[in-house]
Design a protein around this motif. Sequence first.
Motif, mmCIF file in Angstrom:
data_model
loop_
_atom_site.group_PDB
_atom_site.id
_atom_site.type_symbol
_atom_site.label_atom_id
_atom_site.label_comp_id
_atom_site.label_asym_id
_atom_site.label_seq_id
_atom_site.Cartn_x
_atom_site.Cartn_y
_atom_site.Cartn_z
ATOM 1 N N SER A 97 0.805 -1.232 0.000
ATOM 2 C CA SER A 97 0.000 0.000 0.000
ATOM 3 C C SER A 97 0.834 1.276 0.000
ATOM 4 C CB SER A 97 -0.954 0.005 1.197
ATOM 5 O OG SER A 97 -0.204 -0.028 2.388
ATOM 6 N N GLY A 98 2.137 1.151 0.258
ATOM 7 C CA GLY A 98 2.994 2.339 0.218
ATOM 8 C C GLY A 98 3.355 2.750 -1.202
ATOM 9 N N CYS A 99 3.038 1.911 -2.168
ATOM 10 C CA CYS A 99 3.460 2.162 -3.553
ATOM 11 C C CYS A 99 2.442 3.024 -4.292
ATOM 12 C CB CYS A 99 3.609 0.844 -4.308
ATOM 13 S SG CYS A 99 4.664 -0.319 -3.478
ATOM 14 N N HIS A 100 2.962 3.886 -5.143
ATOM 15 C CA HIS A 100 2.091 4.718 -5.973
ATOM 16 C C HIS A 100 1.927 4.034 -7.316
ATOM 17 C CE1 HIS A 100 2.040 8.234 -3.266
ATOM 18 N NE2 HIS A 100 3.165 7.674 -2.854
ATOM 19 N N THR A 157 -10.875 4.541 -1.545
ATOM 20 C CA THR A 157 -11.030 5.132 -0.212
ATOM 21 C C THR A 157 -10.001 4.547 0.753
ATOM 22 O OG1 THR A 157 -13.384 5.240 -0.623
ATOM 23 C CG2 THR A 157 -12.711 5.540 1.649
ATOM 24 N N LYS A 158 -9.778 3.255 0.623
ATOM 25 C CA LYS A 158 -8.924 2.547 1.580
ATOM 26 C C LYS A 158 -7.424 2.739 1.302
ATOM 27 C CE LYS A 158 -8.868 -2.160 3.452
ATOM 28 N NZ LYS A 158 -8.652 -1.724 4.804
ATOM 29 N N TYR A 159 -7.075 2.783 0.028
ATOM 30 C CA TYR A 159 -5.647 2.847 -0.336
ATOM 31 C C TYR A 159 -5.387 4.140 -1.092
ATOM 32 C CZ TYR A 159 -5.864 -2.104 0.860
ATOM 33 O OH TYR A 159 -6.068 -3.294 1.514
ATOM 34 N N ARG A 160 -4.976 5.154 -0.349
ATOM 35 C CA ARG A 160 -4.851 6.505 -0.905
ATOM 36 C C ARG A 160 -3.726 6.633 -1.923
ATOM 37 N NH1 ARG A 160 -9.444 9.439 -0.249
ATOM 38 N NH2 ARG A 160 -10.284 9.068 1.816
ATOM 39 N N ASN A 161 -2.715 5.777 -1.854
ATOM 40 C CA ASN A 161 -1.596 5.877 -2.799
ATOM 41 C C ASN A 161 -1.926 5.280 -4.164
ATOM 42 O OD1 ASN A 161 0.047 7.149 -0.991
ATOM 43 N ND2 ASN A 161 1.135 5.298 -0.353
ATOM 44 N N PHE A 162 -2.974 4.465 -4.216
ATOM 45 C CA PHE A 162 -3.311 3.831 -5.495
ATOM 46 C C PHE A 162 -4.250 4.746 -6.299
ATOM 47 C CE2 PHE A 162 -3.292 -0.610 -3.235
ATOM 48 C CZ PHE A 162 -1.913 -0.546 -3.115
ATOM 49 N N THR A 163 -4.000 4.789 -7.592
ATOM 50 C CA THR A 163 -4.974 5.417 -8.481
ATOM 51 C C THR A 163 -5.814 4.279 -9.045
ATOM 52 O OG1 THR A 163 -3.390 7.140 -9.016
ATOM 53 C CG2 THR A 163 -5.267 6.880 -10.514
ATOM 54 N N VAL A 164 -7.018 4.135 -8.513
ATOM 55 C CA VAL A 164 -7.834 2.978 -8.889
ATOM 56 C C VAL A 164 -8.592 3.287 -10.180
ATOM 57 C CG1 VAL A 164 -9.621 1.351 -8.157
ATOM 58 C CG2 VAL A 164 -8.047 2.324 -6.464
#
Length: 176
Positions: A109-112, A135-142
Amino acid sequence: MKNILVAYFSRKGENFKVGIVEKGSAAIMKDMIIDMTGAPSYEIKTTYEYPANLMECNEQARKEHDDNVRPELAFPAPDMSEVTDLVLVYPNWWKDLPMVVYTFLDTVSGCHVNLYPVCTHEDSGLAMVERKLSTKYRNFTVKKGIAIKGTDVQIDAGKTKETLKKYLMDQSLIEK
Ligand SMILES: Cc1cc2nc3c(=O)[nH]c(=O)nc-3n(C[C@H](O)[C@H](O)[C@H](O)COP(=O)(O)O)c2cc1C
């Protein structure tokens, strides 16, 4: 320059409507995506096997979901340092991700990265997973996901491959 990783969870054994399968639907889809992208893959796996019997598996998965558990990963997490685009292939379990998929996502989850949910299901589709994950993983662009019925995957490889190809092209993960 895109650097794609295909992470997948799948289960063989008895499943809804398709009977006993040697290769799960998500695993079939993962192989098609690897063929088309040339990307490496990482198997998201629990340290234990899920029961081949559908009812037993269903019950175990329901309990894990209700208890919000994070089963341990069987394999060390992949090196994500160069990954830009993460294709996540999984079956819908209880209108959600199998819990070990959360273990994996928590771990990286630390990865962008751009995250592409590729789901197989029987009726529930993506079940709004894009919103949940962003919502849960802010670093991901879903990104927009795709859902394909397991019955279709198991009986019609040609159609499944065409559907996935169009999705990968629309997401610019392969060339048109
Ligand atoms: C434990 C369990 C729970 C499931 N829950 C759902 C569900 O809530 N909604 C749905 O549409 N399909 C559900 N399914 C069906 C699977 O998503 C579907 O059969 C999928 O194609 C299985 O992929 P696999 O062969 O790679 O494991 C569930 C299957 C299992 C084994």
